[in-house]
Design a protein around this motif. Sequence first.
Motif, PDB file in Angstrom:
ATOM      1  N   ALA A  36       4.808   4.909  -2.364  1.00 62.25           N
ATOM      2  CA  ALA A  36       3.789   4.123  -3.052  1.00 62.25           C
ATOM      3  C   ALA A  36       4.200   2.647  -3.113  1.00 62.25           C
ATOM      4  O   ALA A  36       5.322   2.316  -3.491  1.00 62.25           O
ATOM      5  N   GLY A  37       3.290   1.777  -2.698  1.00 63.70           N
ATOM      6  CA  GLY A  37       3.524   0.341  -2.760  1.00 63.70           C
ATOM      7  C   GLY A  37       4.235  -0.254  -1.557  1.00 63.70           C
ATOM      8  O   GLY A  37       4.353  -1.469  -1.447  1.00 63.70           O
ATOM      9  N   ALA A  38       4.705   0.575  -0.647  1.00 61.40           N
ATOM     10  CA  ALA A  38       5.488   0.070   0.484  1.00 61.40           C
ATOM     11  C   ALA A  38       4.664  -0.786   1.434  1.00 61.40           C
ATOM     12  O   ALA A  38       5.180  -1.719   2.028  1.00 61.40           O
ATOM     13  N   ARG A  39       3.393  -0.494   1.580  1.00 61.84           N
ATOM     14  CA  ARG A  39       2.567  -1.238   2.539  1.00 61.84           C
ATOM     15  C   ARG A  39       2.017  -2.539   1.991  1.00 61.84           C
ATOM     16  O   ARG A  39       1.571  -3.392   2.769  1.00 61.84           O
ATOM     17  N   GLU A  40       2.016  -2.745   0.685  1.00 64.21           N
ATOM     18  CA  GLU A  40       1.403  -3.939   0.108  1.00 64.21           C
ATOM     19  C   GLU A  40       2.015  -5.217   0.660  1.00 64.21           C
ATOM     20  O   GLU A  40       1.311  -6.181   0.961  1.00 64.21           O
ATOM     21  N   TRP A  41       3.338  -5.233   0.805  1.00 64.63           N
ATOM     22  CA  TRP A  41       4.020  -6.420   1.332  1.00 64.63           C
ATOM     23  C   TRP A  41       3.543  -6.705   2.750  1.00 64.63           C
ATOM     24  O   TRP A  41       3.204  -7.836   3.095  1.00 64.63           O
ATOM     25  N   ASP A  42       3.495  -5.670   3.589  1.00 64.19           N
ATOM     26  CA  ASP A  42       3.033  -5.839   4.977  1.00 64.19           C
ATOM     27  C   ASP A  42       1.583  -6.316   5.013  1.00 64.19           C
ATOM     28  O   ASP A  42       1.236  -7.194   5.802  1.00 64.19           O
ATOM     29  N   ASP A  43       0.754  -5.729   4.172  1.00 55.96           N
ATOM     30  CA  ASP A  43      -0.655  -6.109   4.145  1.00 55.96           C
ATOM     31  C   ASP A  43      -0.825  -7.560   3.715  1.00 55.96           C
ATOM     32  O   ASP A  43      -1.630  -8.302   4.283  1.00 55.96           O
ATOM     33  N   GLU A  44      -0.064  -7.980   2.711  1.00 55.45           N
ATOM     34  CA  GLU A  44      -0.139  -9.366   2.244  1.00 55.45           C
ATOM     35  C   GLU A  44       0.342 -10.337   3.329  1.00 55.45           C
ATOM     36  O   GLU A  44      -0.258 -11.385   3.551  1.00 55.45           O
ATOM     37  N   LEU A  45       1.407  -9.961   4.022  1.00 56.60           N
ATOM     38  CA  LEU A  45       1.917 -10.787   5.123  1.00 56.60           C
ATOM     39  C   LEU A  45       0.880 -10.880   6.240  1.00 56.60           C
ATOM     40  O   LEU A  45       0.623 -11.968   6.777  1.00 56.60           O
ATOM     41  N   SER A  46       0.243  -9.774   6.582  1.00 58.53           N
ATOM     42  CA  SER A  46      -0.787  -9.773   7.625  1.00 58.53           C
ATOM     43  C   SER A  46      -1.989 -10.628   7.237  1.00 58.53           C
ATOM     44  O   SER A  46      -2.543 -11.347   8.074  1.00 58.53           O
TER      45      SER A  46
END
Length: 103
Positions: A36-46
Amino acid sequence: MTPAEHLRLPDVDDVREGVYALRLAAHAADIAKGVAGAREWDDELSTARKALQWDRVIDLSLNSDKARTFRDASSPADEELCTMCGEFCAVRKMTKVREGEGE
């Protein structure tokens, strides 16, 4: 693991690079496991990359100092553009097409 593994004793930069590699691998594993929450950083960077918000991209980078050094070393004439594509930036061109500004 460091870039100098089994070739010489690692120096501070080797250890730093090894730590960044470990952090990146751990992050990828977290995404693969569905943490949970692991993709948020990648999504924000994208999202920042798509918006051509280079300062935000650098802030979100795993190694912001290195990212800033890369950006500064090859800054394009137009600060909005990426340093790799320059005037041929596909992200910028597609954004303009979607906004109805032509090709």
